[in-house]
Enzyme design. Structure first.
Site, PDB file in Angstrom:
ATOM      1  N   LYS A  77     -20.099 -33.844  10.479  1.00  0.00           N
ATOM      2  CA  LYS A  77     -20.046 -33.134  11.757  1.00  0.00           C
ATOM      3  C   LYS A  77     -19.506 -31.732  11.522  1.00  0.00           C
ATOM      4  O   LYS A  77     -18.544 -31.536  10.765  1.00  0.00           O
ATOM      5  CB  LYS A  77     -19.160 -33.909  12.737  1.00  0.00           C
ATOM      6  CG  LYS A  77     -19.180 -33.385  14.175  1.00  0.00           C
ATOM      7  CD  LYS A  77     -18.383 -34.308  15.090  1.00  0.00           C
ATOM      8  CE  LYS A  77     -18.410 -33.858  16.534  1.00  0.00           C
ATOM      9  NZ  LYS A  77     -17.652 -34.769  17.426  1.00  0.00           N
ATOM     10  N   SER A 152     -20.013 -36.406  21.517  1.00  0.00           N
ATOM     11  CA  SER A 152     -20.398 -35.101  21.008  1.00  0.00           C
ATOM     12  C   SER A 152     -20.945 -35.137  19.576  1.00  0.00           C
ATOM     13  O   SER A 152     -21.511 -34.162  19.095  1.00  0.00           O
ATOM     14  CB  SER A 152     -19.185 -34.166  21.041  1.00  0.00           C
ATOM     15  OG  SER A 152     -18.164 -34.638  20.168  1.00  0.00           O
ATOM     16  N   SER A 176     -16.744 -39.989  21.313  1.00  0.00           N
ATOM     17  CA  SER A 176     -17.761 -39.144  20.694  1.00  0.00           C
ATOM     18  C   SER A 176     -18.361 -39.696  19.404  1.00  0.00           C
ATOM     19  O   SER A 176     -19.285 -39.099  18.858  1.00  0.00           O
ATOM     20  CB  SER A 176     -17.192 -37.745  20.422  1.00  0.00           C
ATOM     21  OG  SER A 176     -17.056 -37.035  21.627  1.00  0.00           O
TER      22      SER A 176
END
Length: 478
Positions: A77, A152, A176
């Site tokens: 990420k 996310s 997330s």
């Protein structure tokens, strides 16, 4: 390539039956074929990955063991610091900022022989539930590119679901990791708060953030979490304990395990999600578990408490992005105007919304009424979880209220988007571990994930139940 799990790949590379170079080329070919349609990555590190693969192969040729993740491609990420490689948080304000150090989890992956293949897209500064809030455009769900992958950490979930990497890392502040894992049909894990170092994770909500893995199997997720967990003296929130020992629990079954069904769980889950949750309880009961009804009265207050605490912490953490120390800057006649112009241009709408909400909650005259009261609710949630765990070993809930929705469906309605995290947020507030396990499909043939929750530091028990759910799903859950 027949070896598809991280464990199979690592075993083959370490034994010399497969080269890390061949593994990397296979996954880069998958990225080349579908990345344009999915946009899982902000940056694909093809040359870096090839160089690293050559190093792993050289270690094997010399008779050395590169580690338990030898030759395994991993996607990161893009809020995890990577030395000399852009780390943007999917925000204009960071631009091409290149950190001078690696996040602890990145170092631990490398030490285990893993190969980073790219930095994945996310909702800007991890604020969102659909990966539509990225400054670089939305990520699409590999199962149906008209739908969101969740957020996310949508890019990390999509990367694994699309076969771009067998493992990825995300961060989980209010769901997330677990929510996109559910929507994309992967395993996703938020470990106990403090079990994994946050050093090098660009903070959203410091008391809530935790790093965890996405994988195609529970065993792969367990291995990845074993690799990245363990005490880090450079992180003041890191628990002083060795790395988690998880894989030992995977074959223990659930005979005698007490599985909690929350009778006062907030409503809102769609019928297809509720049906799969009921099927999960039935599967565990058939495997010998005892289903126990429990109450967690404060569970339903998690959403409102979170959206005061998390924005308050974000307003403080994001104050450093001001155009002075690093990142982009918009020139202006004086310092105050430069701050305003830089942050106005650099931050997206959702980030601005949360900064303003958090600043308001912390402001004089409102602190006690909002932030202070939210912290009291947080204590109630932790207390109610502890009470429930006195009677059960794990809890099962939905991971997401619905299957993946259409891109744009909730983009103009922040409150509807926030409700996507109804079932995941409470365990961030309590600090307990949680994970999503794929358990069949729902409307439109889209994946559904069942969430397994456990008490703090009982991650192994959580994985024990998750492994049984995976076996039941492989045996015909639909």
């Amino acid at each position: 390539m027949d070896t598809t799990t991280a464990i199979e790949i690592a075993d083959a590379v370490r034994s010399g039956t497969l080269t890390a170079a061949d593994v990397v080329e296979s996954y880069l070919a998958e990225i080349d074929a579908r990345e344009t349609d999915i946009h899982a990555f902000n940056l694909v590190l093809a040359d870096v990955a090839r160089e690293r693969a050559a190093d792993v192969d050289a270690q094997v040729a010399a008779g050395a063991d590169p580690g338990p993740l030898a030759g395994v491609p991993v996607a990161l990420k893009d809020n995890l610091c990577t030395r000399g490689i852009p780390t943007t948080c999917s925000s204009k304000i960071l631009g091409d900022w290149k950190p001078p150090y690696d996040a602890t989890v990145v170092t631990r992956l490398r030490d285990a022989g893993a190969i980073v293949v790219g930095k994945t897209n996310l909702d800007e500064f991890a604020m969102g539930s659909s990966t539509e809030n990225s400054a670089f455009g939305p990520t699409r769900n590999p199962r149906d590119t008209s739908r969101v992958p969740g957020g996310s950490s949508g890019g990390s979930a999509a990367a694994v679901a699309a076969g771009f990497a067998p493992l990825s890392l995300g961060s989980d502040t209010g769901g997330s990791i677990r929510q996109p894992a559910a929507l994309c049909g992967t395993v996703g894990v938020k470990p106990t708060y403090g079990a994994v170092s946050r050093l090098g994770l660009i903070a959203f909500g410091s008391s809530l953030d935790q790093i965890g893995p996405f994988a195609t199997t529970v065993e792969d997720a367990a291995l990845a979490l074993e690799v990245i967990s363990g005490h880090d003296p450079s992180d003041s929130t890191s628990i002083e304990q060795p790395s988690l020992d998880l894989r030992v629990a995977l074959d223990q079954g659930v005979d005698g395990l007490r599985i909690g069904r929350i009778t006062d769980l907030p409503s809102g889950a769609s019928p297809d999600v509720e049906a799969r949750l009921d099927a999960a309880f039935d599967a565990l009961a058939a495997a010998g578990a005892k289903i126990v009804d429990v109450e967690v009265p404060a569970f339903g207050y998690g959403l409102t408490a979170y959206y005061l605490i998390a924005p308050a912490e974000a307003s403080s953490n994001l104050a450093r992005f001001d155009g002075v120390r690093f990142g982009s800057r918009v020139n202006a006649p004086d310092t105050n105007q430069m701050y305003m112009a830089t942050r106005t241009e650099g931050f997206g709408d959702e980030v601005k919304r949360r900064i303003m909400l958090g600043t308001y909650a912390l402001s004089a005259g409102y602190y006690d009424a909002y932030y202070g009261r939210a912290q009291k609710v947080r204590r109630l949630i932790a207390r109610d979880f502890a009470t429930a765990y006195a009677d059960v070993d794990v809890l099962l809930t939905p991971a997401s209220p619905t299957v993946a929705f259409e891109i744009g469906d909730k983009a103009s309605d922040p409150l509807a988007m926030y409700l996507c995290d109804t079932y995941t947020i409470p365990s961030n507030l309590s600090g307990d571990p949680g994970m999503s396990v794929p358990f069949g499909t729902g409307d439109g043939g889209m994946p559904i994930g069942v969430q397994v929750l456990a008490p703090a530091l009982e991650d192994a028990t959580m994985f024990r139940a998750a492994a049984e759910l995976e076996r039941a799903a492989d045996g015909g859950a639909s």
